[in-house]
Write a protein that holds these residues in place. Sequence first.
Motif, PDB file in Angstrom:
ATOM      1  N   ASP A  18      25.686  -7.923  22.674  1.00 38.85           N
ATOM      2  CA  ASP A  18      26.361  -9.163  23.060  1.00 38.85           C
ATOM      3  C   ASP A  18      25.286 -10.254  23.120  1.00 38.85           C
ATOM      4  N   ARG A  19      25.287 -11.153  22.140  1.00 36.66           N
ATOM      5  CA  ARG A  19      24.254 -12.182  22.046  1.00 36.66           C
ATOM      6  C   ARG A  19      24.242 -13.130  23.231  1.00 36.66           C
ATOM      7  N   ALA A  20      25.310 -13.169  23.998  1.00 40.55           N
ATOM      8  CA  ALA A  20      25.358 -14.045  25.172  1.00 40.55           C
ATOM      9  C   ALA A  20      24.307 -13.650  26.215  1.00 40.55           C
ATOM     10  N   TRP A  21      23.829 -12.403  26.157  1.00 38.18           N
ATOM     11  CA  TRP A  21      22.739 -11.998  27.058  1.00 38.18           C
ATOM     12  C   TRP A  21      21.527 -12.904  26.841  1.00 38.18           C
ATOM     13  N   ARG A  22      21.200 -13.169  25.590  1.00 41.99           N
ATOM     14  CA  ARG A  22      20.018 -13.991  25.281  1.00 41.99           C
ATOM     15  C   ARG A  22      20.205 -15.431  25.722  1.00 41.99           C
ATOM     16  N   ARG A  23      21.417 -15.956  25.597  1.00 37.20           N
ATOM     17  CA  ARG A  23      21.685 -17.327  26.049  1.00 37.20           C
ATOM     18  C   ARG A  23      21.644 -17.408  27.570  1.00 37.20           C
ATOM     19  N   ALA A  24      22.187 -16.395  28.229  1.00 39.36           N
ATOM     20  CA  ALA A  24      22.269 -16.404  29.689  1.00 39.36           C
ATOM     21  C   ALA A  24      20.914 -16.157  30.344  1.00 39.36           C
ATOM     22  N   LEU A  25      20.063 -15.387  29.682  1.00 37.00           N
ATOM     23  CA  LEU A  25      18.775 -15.028  30.275  1.00 37.00           C
ATOM     24  C   LEU A  25      17.716 -14.924  29.174  1.00 37.00           C
ATOM     25  N   PRO A  26      17.102 -16.045  28.829  1.00 36.30           N
ATOM     26  CA  PRO A  26      16.041 -15.997  27.816  1.00 36.30           C
ATOM     27  C   PRO A  26      14.962 -14.978  28.213  1.00 36.30           C
ATOM     28  N   GLY A  27      14.498 -14.216  27.242  1.00 37.88           N
ATOM     29  CA  GLY A  27      13.498 -13.188  27.516  1.00 37.88           C
ATOM     30  C   GLY A  27      14.083 -11.917  28.109  1.00 37.88           C
ATOM     31  N   VAL A  28      15.388 -11.728  27.952  1.00 37.15           N
ATOM     32  CA  VAL A  28      16.057 -10.583  28.574  1.00 37.15           C
ATOM     33  C   VAL A  28      15.480  -9.252  28.101  1.00 37.15           C
ATOM     34  N   GLU A  29      15.127  -9.147  26.832  1.00 37.38           N
ATOM     35  CA  GLU A  29      14.589  -7.874  26.338  1.00 37.38           C
ATOM     36  C   GLU A  29      13.278  -7.520  27.038  1.00 37.38           C
ATOM     37  N   ARG A  30      12.429  -8.497  27.227  1.00 35.73           N
ATOM     38  CA  ARG A  30      11.154  -8.261  27.911  1.00 35.73           C
ATOM     39  C   ARG A  30      11.398  -7.818  29.356  1.00 35.73           C
ATOM     40  N   ARG A  31      12.334  -8.454  30.031  1.00 38.35           N
ATOM     41  CA  ARG A  31      12.664  -8.104  31.417  1.00 38.35           C
ATOM     42  C   ARG A  31      13.194  -6.670  31.499  1.00 38.35           C
ATOM     43  N   VAL A  32      14.054  -6.297  30.568  1.00 38.05           N
ATOM     44  CA  VAL A  32      14.642  -4.956  30.560  1.00 38.05           C
ATOM     45  C   VAL A  32      13.564  -3.901  30.320  1.00 38.05           C
ATOM     46  N   ARG A  33      12.689  -4.141  29.358  1.00 37.70           N
ATOM     47  CA  ARG A  33      11.601  -3.188  29.088  1.00 37.70           C
ATOM     48  C   ARG A  33      10.691  -3.036  30.303  1.00 37.70           C
ATOM     49  N   ARG A  34      10.365  -4.139  30.931  1.00 35.37           N
ATOM     50  CA  ARG A  34       9.492  -4.105  32.115  1.00 35.37           C
ATOM     51  C   ARG A  34      10.135  -3.286  33.239  1.00 35.37           C
ATOM     52  N   ALA A  35      11.418  -3.474  33.466  1.00 34.03           N
ATOM     53  CA  ALA A  35      12.118  -2.739  34.530  1.00 34.03           C
ATOM     54  C   ALA A  35      12.165  -1.244  34.225  1.00 34.03           C
ATOM     55  N   ALA A  36      12.465  -0.891  32.980  1.00 34.19           N
ATOM     56  CA  ALA A  36      12.535   0.529  32.611  1.00 34.19           C
ATOM     57  C   ALA A  36      11.167   1.186  32.751  1.00 34.19           C
ATOM     58  N   ARG A  37      10.126   0.494  32.310  1.00 32.69           N
ATOM     59  CA  ARG A  37       8.769   1.047  32.433  1.00 32.69           C
ATOM     60  C   ARG A  37       8.359   1.205  33.889  1.00 32.69           C
ATOM     61  N   ALA A  38       8.736   0.247  34.728  1.00 36.11           N
ATOM     62  CA  ALA A  38       8.401   0.332  36.154  1.00 36.11           C
ATOM     63  C   ALA A  38       9.097   1.530  36.795  1.00 36.11           C
ATOM     64  N   ALA A  39      10.345   1.767  36.426  1.00 38.25           N
ATOM     65  CA  ALA A  39      11.068   2.930  36.958  1.00 38.25           C
ATOM     66  C   ALA A  39      10.407   4.220  36.494  1.00 38.25           C
ATOM     67  N   PHE A  40      10.039   4.266  35.237  1.00 43.37           N
ATOM     68  CA  PHE A  40       9.378   5.454  34.688  1.00 43.37           C
ATOM     69  C   PHE A  40       8.061   5.706  35.419  1.00 43.37           C
ATOM     70  N   ALA A  41       7.253   4.667  35.581  1.00 42.46           N
ATOM     71  CA  ALA A  41       5.973   4.805  36.274  1.00 42.46           C
ATOM     72  C   ALA A  41       6.188   5.191  37.734  1.00 42.46           C
ATOM     73  N   GLY A  42       7.199   4.603  38.365  1.00 45.23           N
ATOM     74  CA  GLY A  42       7.486   4.897  39.767  1.00 45.23           C
ATOM     75  C   GLY A  42       7.942   6.321  39.996  1.00 45.23           C
ATOM     76  N   SER A  43       8.485   6.932  38.968  1.00 48.20           N
ATOM     77  CA  SER A  43       8.944   8.322  39.081  1.00 48.20           C
ATOM     78  C   SER A  43       7.783   9.302  38.929  1.00 48.20           C
ATOM     79  N   VAL A  52      16.852   4.198  25.199  1.00 46.11           N
ATOM     80  CA  VAL A  52      17.537   3.104  24.504  1.00 46.11           C
ATOM     81  C   VAL A  52      18.390   2.391  25.535  1.00 46.11           C
ATOM     82  N   ILE A  53      18.253   1.065  25.585  1.00 44.26           N
ATOM     83  CA  ILE A  53      19.030   0.256  26.523  1.00 44.26           C
ATOM     84  C   ILE A  53      19.849  -0.736  25.710  1.00 44.26           C
ATOM     85  N   ALA A  54      21.170  -0.689  25.906  1.00 40.68           N
ATOM     86  CA  ALA A  54      22.078  -1.575  25.187  1.00 40.68           C
ATOM     87  C   ALA A  54      22.613  -2.643  26.132  1.00 40.68           C
ATOM     88  N   LEU A  55      22.559  -3.878  25.684  1.00 48.39           N
ATOM     89  CA  LEU A  55      23.079  -5.006  26.443  1.00 48.39           C
ATOM     90  C   LEU A  55      24.415  -5.398  25.812  1.00 48.39           C
TER      91      LEU A  55
END
Length: 157
Positions: A18-43, A52-55
Amino acid sequence: MTRTTGSAGLSCTVVVLDRAWRRALPGVERRVRRAARAAFAGSRRTARSSVVIALADDARVRTLNARDRRKDKPTNVLSYPSGEKAFLGDIILARQTVWREAREQGKAAADHLTHLVVHGTLHLLGYDHETGEADARRMEALERRILTKLGIADPYS
């Protein structure tokens, strides 16, 4: 679609359905990757893994939620564990639901999204809040620690 490998050993592919993710939150892919990596590291996982993360939008998530959980409504996040060590599985998020919940809870949408990605990633790593009170407390405590490191307030307060 973007794919990168993080320093925590987690390769994260983000698929924007859904391309509206990019309009609503510029840099959304970077934010999602950072959150997933933080969870992985925290575990404290050390083996290299991928996710794979689908928006997506509410309609797509509603269809999946009805099919897979017998709940004919959209939900904020769905996690699909693969059962493998190298590929953790898939996470899908519903844009309209994430934004609505953020408004209703008085949170920044970006912070709520980050929390949901952390939450979904922890599910893929075997954490489950629906199996009992002790498991829910353990998962929530880990989420809080991870989010604090990302500069995000306690989502459960």
